[in-house]
Design a protein around this motif. Structure first.
Motif, short mmCIF file in Angstrom:
data_model
loop_
_atom_site.label_atom_id
_atom_site.label_comp_id
_atom_site.label_asym_id
_atom_site.label_seq_id
_atom_site.Cartn_x
_atom_site.Cartn_y
_atom_site.Cartn_z
N PHE A 173 0.83 -1.20 0.00
CA PHE A 173 0.00 0.00 0.00
C PHE A 173 0.86 1.26 0.00
O PHE A 173 0.58 2.22 -0.72
CB PHE A 173 -0.94 -0.01 1.21
N THR A 174 1.91 1.25 0.80
CA THR A 174 2.81 2.41 0.82
C THR A 174 3.48 2.60 -0.53
O THR A 174 3.58 3.73 -1.04
CB THR A 174 3.87 2.22 1.91
N GLY A 175 3.90 1.50 -1.16
CA GLY A 175 4.53 1.58 -2.46
C GLY A 175 3.60 2.08 -3.55
O GLY A 175 4.05 2.65 -4.54
N ALA A 176 2.29 1.90 -3.36
CA ALA A 176 1.31 2.38 -4.33
C ALA A 176 0.94 3.84 -4.12
O ALA A 176 0.12 4.39 -4.86
CB ALA A 176 0.05 1.51 -4.28
N GLY A 177 1.53 4.46 -3.09
CA GLY A 177 1.32 5.88 -2.87
C GLY A 177 0.32 6.24 -1.79
O GLY A 177 0.02 7.43 -1.60
N PHE A 178 -0.17 5.27 -1.05
CA PHE A 178 -1.14 5.57 -0.01
C PHE A 178 -0.46 6.15 1.23
O PHE A 178 0.68 5.80 1.55
CB PHE A 178 -1.92 4.31 0.39
N ALA A 179 -1.18 7.03 1.92
CA ALA A 179 -0.72 7.61 3.17
C ALA A 179 -1.50 7.01 4.34
O ALA A 179 -2.53 6.38 4.14
CB ALA A 179 -0.91 9.13 3.15
N ASP A 180 -0.97 7.21 5.56
CA ASP A 180 -1.63 6.74 6.78
C ASP A 180 -2.01 5.27 6.69
O ASP A 180 -3.11 4.85 7.07
CB ASP A 180 -2.89 7.57 7.06
N VAL A 181 -1.09 4.46 6.18
CA VAL A 181 -1.36 3.03 6.00
C VAL A 181 -1.36 2.33 7.36
O VAL A 181 -0.49 2.56 8.21
CB VAL A 181 -0.31 2.40 5.07
N ALA A 182 -2.36 1.48 7.57
CA ALA A 182 -2.47 0.73 8.82
C ALA A 182 -3.01 -0.66 8.52
O ALA A 182 -3.68 -0.87 7.49
CB ALA A 182 -3.39 1.45 9.80
N SER A 183 -2.75 -1.60 9.41
CA SER A 183 -3.25 -2.96 9.24
C SER A 183 -3.69 -3.51 10.59
O SER A 183 -3.34 -2.98 11.64
CB SER A 183 -2.19 -3.87 8.62
N ARG A 184 -4.45 -4.58 10.54
CA ARG A 184 -4.87 -5.26 11.77
C ARG A 184 -5.32 -6.68 11.42
O ARG A 184 -5.66 -6.99 10.27
CB ARG A 184 -6.03 -4.54 12.45
N GLY A 185 -5.31 -7.53 12.41
CA GLY A 185 -5.82 -8.88 12.25
C GLY A 185 -7.27 -8.95 12.68
O GLY A 185 -7.70 -8.26 13.61
N ILE A 186 -8.03 -9.77 12.01
CA ILE A 186 -9.42 -10.02 12.36
C ILE A 186 -9.60 -11.53 12.46
O ILE A 186 -9.46 -12.25 11.47
CB ILE A 186 -10.40 -9.45 11.31
N THR A 187 -9.89 -12.02 13.66
CA THR A 187 -10.06 -13.45 13.88
C THR A 187 -11.52 -13.75 14.17
O THR A 187 -12.14 -13.09 15.00
CB THR A 187 -9.19 -13.93 15.05
N VAL A 188 -12.06 -14.73 13.47
CA VAL A 188 -13.46 -15.10 13.65
C VAL A 188 -13.56 -16.59 13.92
O VAL A 188 -12.70 -17.37 13.48
CB VAL A 188 -14.31 -14.74 12.42
N PRO A 189 -14.58 -17.03 14.65
CA PRO A 189 -14.77 -18.46 14.86
C PRO A 189 -15.33 -19.12 13.61
O PRO A 189 -16.16 -18.55 12.90
CB PRO A 189 -15.80 -18.51 16.01
N THR A 190 -14.85 -20.31 13.32
CA THR A 190 -15.42 -21.12 12.24
C THR A 190 -15.87 -22.43 12.88
O THR A 190 -15.10 -23.38 13.00
CB THR A 190 -14.41 -21.36 11.12
N VAL A 191 -17.10 -22.46 13.31
CA VAL A 191 -17.65 -23.60 14.04
C VAL A 191 -18.47 -24.46 13.09
O VAL A 191 -19.45 -23.99 12.51
CB VAL A 191 -18.50 -23.13 15.23
N PHE A 192 -18.08 -25.70 12.97
CA PHE A 192 -18.79 -26.65 12.12
C PHE A 192 -19.63 -27.57 13.00
O PHE A 192 -19.15 -28.07 14.02
CB PHE A 192 -17.80 -27.47 11.30
N THR A 193 -20.86 -27.79 12.63
CA THR A 193 -21.75 -28.59 13.47
C THR A 193 -21.37 -30.06 13.49
O THR A 193 -21.72 -30.78 14.42
CB THR A 193 -23.21 -28.45 12.99
N SER A 194 -20.65 -30.50 12.47
CA SER A 194 -20.27 -31.90 12.34
C SER A 194 -19.12 -32.01 11.36
O SER A 194 -18.77 -31.03 10.66
CB SER A 194 -21.45 -32.74 11.84
N PHE A 195 -18.56 -33.20 11.23
CA PHE A 195 -17.52 -33.38 10.22
C PHE A 195 -18.09 -33.17 8.82
O PHE A 195 -17.42 -32.60 7.95
CB PHE A 195 -16.88 -34.77 10.32
N GLU A 196 -19.31 -33.61 8.59
CA GLU A 196 -19.91 -33.42 7.26
C GLU A 196 -20.08 -31.95 6.94
O GLU A 196 -19.95 -31.54 5.78
CB GLU A 196 -21.25 -34.16 7.18
#
Length: 254
Positions: A173-196
């Motif tokens: 993003f910085t190389g493309a010319g953007f200013a005030d570049v920031a990042s963050r991680g977003i973690t969400v649950p992936t709950v499966f009701t069963s193996f299927e």
């Protein structure tokens, strides 16, 4: 090898989890109501629908190369406008906010795309899966597939997309010319009701792992299925509780 054609098949595989990420992503952008938004590579409309629901936009345009995905998006997000276009084939005009979810790793020339986005958007932001360390549903699959069928190890997204980490995204993003570049991680649950519930979306052919699985013989596919069922952390009630992490990045056109 990726296939992107059926929204109905993609949603159970990754779309449902992308929708969870999109909610936090839009909240993080914290944009005022009444803006013009562009969703680049909108797919089935997971992020587009979240913008419509949470950001109070004046308008939202979603573009994607897959007519099959857009057919699904038009049905589920009727408030937005959708056009069949490749990410690189941006519509003319300017937008207050340009977003892109789970697309950068499938664009041949990411640097060129970001420079183009710099020219059409005020705020530009994207997110990608943390394939290397944070996308557990795919990590388990590729570990098993690599053991059963070693010739295909290089299809693993963690190997193919090493830039899907915050420092590399910020650098792009910085190389493309953007200013005030920031990042963050977003973690969400992936709950499966069963193996299927976990396994069936891999049979839909949409995305790298399902597309790979559609090419193997029945014996190899069954060997992978059995090994996965033995490896996954199955709860006493049969559910499988994993997590998925995405890396988000944003910048301001200067």
């Amino acid at each position: 090898m990726e296939r992107w054609a059926s929204g109905e098949q993609y949603e159970p595989y990754v779309g449902r989890w992308s929708r969870l990420v999109a909610t936090e992503f839009v909240a993080w952008l914290d944009q005022p109501p009444g803006l013009r938004w562009l969703d680049v590579g909108c797919g089935t409309g997971a992020l587009t629908g979240t913008v419509v629901r949470d950001a109070e936009p004046a308008s939202v345009l979603g573009i994607d190369r897959s007519e099959g995905f857009l057919e699904y998006a038009r049905r589920t997000v009727p408030e937005a406008t959708f056009e069949v276009r490749a990410a690189e084939d941006l519509t003319d005009g300017s937008f207050d906010v340009v977003v892109s979810g789970l697309v950068l790793n499938f664009v041949p020339d990411r640097e060129a795309l970001l420079r183009r986005l710099h020219g059409v958007g005020g705020v530009v932001a994207a997110y990608v899966w943390d394939y290397a360390e944070g996308m557990q549903l795919m990590t388990h699959f590729w570990e098993v597939a690599g053991e059963v069928d070693p010739a295909w190890r290089d299809l693993n997204e963690a190997t193919r997309f090493p830039f899907c980490r915050p420092d590399a995204l910020e650098e792009m993003f910085t190389g493309a010319g953007f200013a005030d570049v920031a990042s963050r991680g977003i973690t969400v649950p992936t709950v499966f009701t069963s193996f299927e519930d976990y396994w069936t979306p891999f049979l839909g052919g949409q995305g790298a792992a399902p597309a790979y699985l559609s090419t193997v013989d029945d014996g190899t596919r069954e060997e992978i299925r059995i090994a996965l069922q033995e490896r996954l952390p199955v709860e006493p009630d049969g559910s499988i509780r994993l997590t998925a992490r995405a890396w988000a990045v944003r910048g301001i056109s200067s």
